[in-house]
Design a protein around this motif. Structure first.
Motif, PDB file in Angstrom:
ATOM      1  N   TYR A  52      -9.723   0.997   3.205  1.00 53.63           N
ATOM      2  CA  TYR A  52      -9.667  -0.461   3.346  1.00 53.63           C
ATOM      3  C   TYR A  52     -11.062  -1.066   3.238  1.00 53.63           C
ATOM      4  CZ  TYR A  52      -9.064  -5.022   5.506  1.00 53.63           C
ATOM      5  OH  TYR A  52      -9.095  -6.377   5.754  1.00 53.63           O
ATOM      6  N   SER A  55     -12.135  -2.136  -0.184  1.00 54.59           N
ATOM      7  CA  SER A  55     -11.626  -3.396  -0.719  1.00 54.59           C
ATOM      8  C   SER A  55     -12.493  -4.564  -0.247  1.00 54.59           C
ATOM      9  CB  SER A  55     -10.171  -3.609  -0.287  1.00 54.59           C
ATOM     10  OG  SER A  55     -10.107  -3.879   1.089  1.00 54.59           O
ATOM     11  N   LYS A  56     -13.319  -4.339   0.787  1.00 51.46           N
ATOM     12  CA  LYS A  56     -14.203  -5.405   1.273  1.00 51.46           C
ATOM     13  C   LYS A  56     -15.522  -5.392   0.481  1.00 51.46           C
ATOM     14  CE  LYS A  56     -13.958  -4.596   5.809  1.00 51.46           C
ATOM     15  NZ  LYS A  56     -13.945  -4.830   7.267  1.00 51.46           N
TER      16      LYS A  56
ATOM     17  N   ARG B  50     -10.882   4.030  -7.276  1.00 54.72           N
ATOM     18  CA  ARG B  50     -10.489   2.882  -8.115  1.00 54.72           C
ATOM     19  C   ARG B  50      -9.712   3.332  -9.357  1.00 54.72           C
ATOM     20  NH1 ARG B  50     -13.346  -1.207  -5.589  1.00 54.72           N
ATOM     21  NH2 ARG B  50     -15.350  -0.560  -4.739  1.00 54.72           N
ATOM     22  N   LYS B  55      -5.072   6.549  -7.094  1.00 56.57           N
ATOM     23  CA  LYS B  55      -4.361   5.686  -6.136  1.00 56.57           C
ATOM     24  C   LYS B  55      -2.915   6.154  -5.945  1.00 56.57           C
ATOM     25  CE  LYS B  55      -6.873   1.450  -7.102  1.00 56.57           C
ATOM     26  NZ  LYS B  55      -6.750   0.003  -7.250  1.00 56.57           N
ATOM     27  N   TRP B 106      -0.446  -1.854  -0.076  1.00 57.13           N
ATOM     28  CA  TRP B 106      -1.256  -3.071  -0.106  1.00 57.13           C
ATOM     29  C   TRP B 106      -2.742  -2.737  -0.206  1.00 57.13           C
ATOM     30  CZ3 TRP B 106      -4.435  -5.207   3.980  1.00 57.13           C
ATOM     31  CH2 TRP B 106      -4.872  -6.503   3.717  1.00 57.13           C
ATOM     32  N   ILE B 107      -3.202  -1.791   0.624  1.00 54.38           N
ATOM     33  CA  ILE B 107      -4.629  -1.426   0.609  1.00 54.38           C
ATOM     34  C   ILE B 107      -5.008  -0.794  -0.728  1.00 54.38           C
ATOM     35  CG2 ILE B 107      -6.343   0.180   1.590  1.00 54.38           C
ATOM     36  CD1 ILE B 107      -5.113  -0.416   4.340  1.00 54.38           C
ATOM     37  N   LEU B 109      -3.658  -1.225  -3.628  1.00 55.62           N
ATOM     38  CA  LEU B 109      -3.661  -2.226  -4.701  1.00 55.62           C
ATOM     39  C   LEU B 109      -4.879  -3.140  -4.606  1.00 55.62           C
ATOM     40  CD1 LEU B 109       0.133  -3.175  -4.857  1.00 55.62           C
ATOM     41  CD2 LEU B 109      -1.211  -1.955  -6.592  1.00 55.62           C
ATOM     42  N   LYS B 110      -5.391  -3.319  -3.391  1.00 52.16           N
ATOM     43  CA  LYS B 110      -6.548  -4.196  -3.174  1.00 52.16           C
ATOM     44  C   LYS B 110      -7.869  -3.571  -3.613  1.00 52.16           C
ATOM     45  CE  LYS B 110      -7.710  -6.455   0.572  1.00 52.16           C
ATOM     46  NZ  LYS B 110      -7.932  -7.747   1.176  1.00 52.16           N
TER      47      LYS B 110
END
Lengths: 137, 111
Positions: A52, A55-56, B50, B55, B106-107, B109-110
């Motif tokens: 996570y 993503s930041k 990435r 993923k 969600w994570i 894909l982000k």
């Protein structure tokens, strides 16, 4: 079809204390095996938190991996690794029972089937390691 | 005789698939993420996460063992004397794994 038999509410149920699994070595090992899934899940949640950060910002990701260097996190990962290895070994042992292997008419003995699983696990682990090293930069 | 349809085969299937994934893949990932990178044996900028198929791999790696946990932990808690609240435990365990599935997607894909 309705059930025929005595009223379940009137049956005698022996009360099992919550500590039943501490009374016998195999019960205790059974409970350790069941608890391995908790430590595996905890590791994956921490891994997810690390992803996570990506993503930041890249800095946030680097800061997170730096934090995992602390003795507390190293200890956590050591415990998680021991439980994960225990899960792997017990899973391969039960796979040998659930999926018996035959060559022609001959049934391969369970310890050999377990050993084949351990061998496959080692190969898979090396492949993941090589892919990680090849793709990381 | 009527056979009762239950969700049991689905949960058992996910438990089993998660058990295989955890057994074969989780130890090496603990070594990489928990020891190799933090202790500086190798570096990691996170660039590989990435890549689209990485993923997809991570989705399988993270999600299936969550269902494995849900199924095992639900029965463990029942065995430890919490049978009286087993409905609530089912919601927390299997519900937790379902929430985990969406959060993981969600994570990933982000990134």
């Amino acid at each position: 079809m309705s059930a025929v038999g005595p009223d379940p509410a009137k049956l005698y149920h022996r009360k099992t204390p919550a500590t039943w699994w501490l009374t016998n070595r195999s019960y205790f090992l059974f409970m350790l095996r069941e608890l391995s899934s908790v430590f595996i899940a905890l590791f994956l949640v921490v891994y997810l938190c690390q992803l996570y950060q990506l993503s930041k910002a890249p800095d946030a990701y680097n800061a997170f991996t730096q934090k995992l260097n602390s003795p507390g996190w190293i200890f956590f990962h050591l415990v998680a690794l021991l439980f994960a290895l225990y899960h792997s070994f017990t899973w391969f042992q039960s796979s040998a029972v659930v999926l018996p292997l035959r060559i022609g008419e001959r049934l391969i003995s369970r310890p050999i089937v377990t050993a084949l699983h351990v061998g496959a696990w080692a190969v898979v682990s090396v492949i993941v390691l090589i892919l990680f090293l090849a793709l990381k930069s | 005789m009527a056979t009762e349809k239950t969700m049991e085969p689905l949960w058992w299937g996910l438990f089993s698939a998660g058990g295989v994934v955890a057994a074969f893949l989780v130890p090496i990932h603990i070594i990489l993420v928990g020891f190799a990178v933090p202790l500086g044996w190798t570096s990691d900028t996170g660039a590989l996460y990435r890549i689209w198929w990485v993923k997809l791999y991570l989705f399988v790696l993270i999600v299936l063992p969550l269902y494995h946990w849900a199924h095992r932990f639900y029965f463990t808690l029942n065995d430890m004397g919490l049978k009286s609240i087993s409905k609530l435990l089912a919601v927390l365990c299997y519900g937790g794994a379902i929430v985990g599935t969406f959060v993981t997607a969600w994570i990933l894909l982000k990134i």
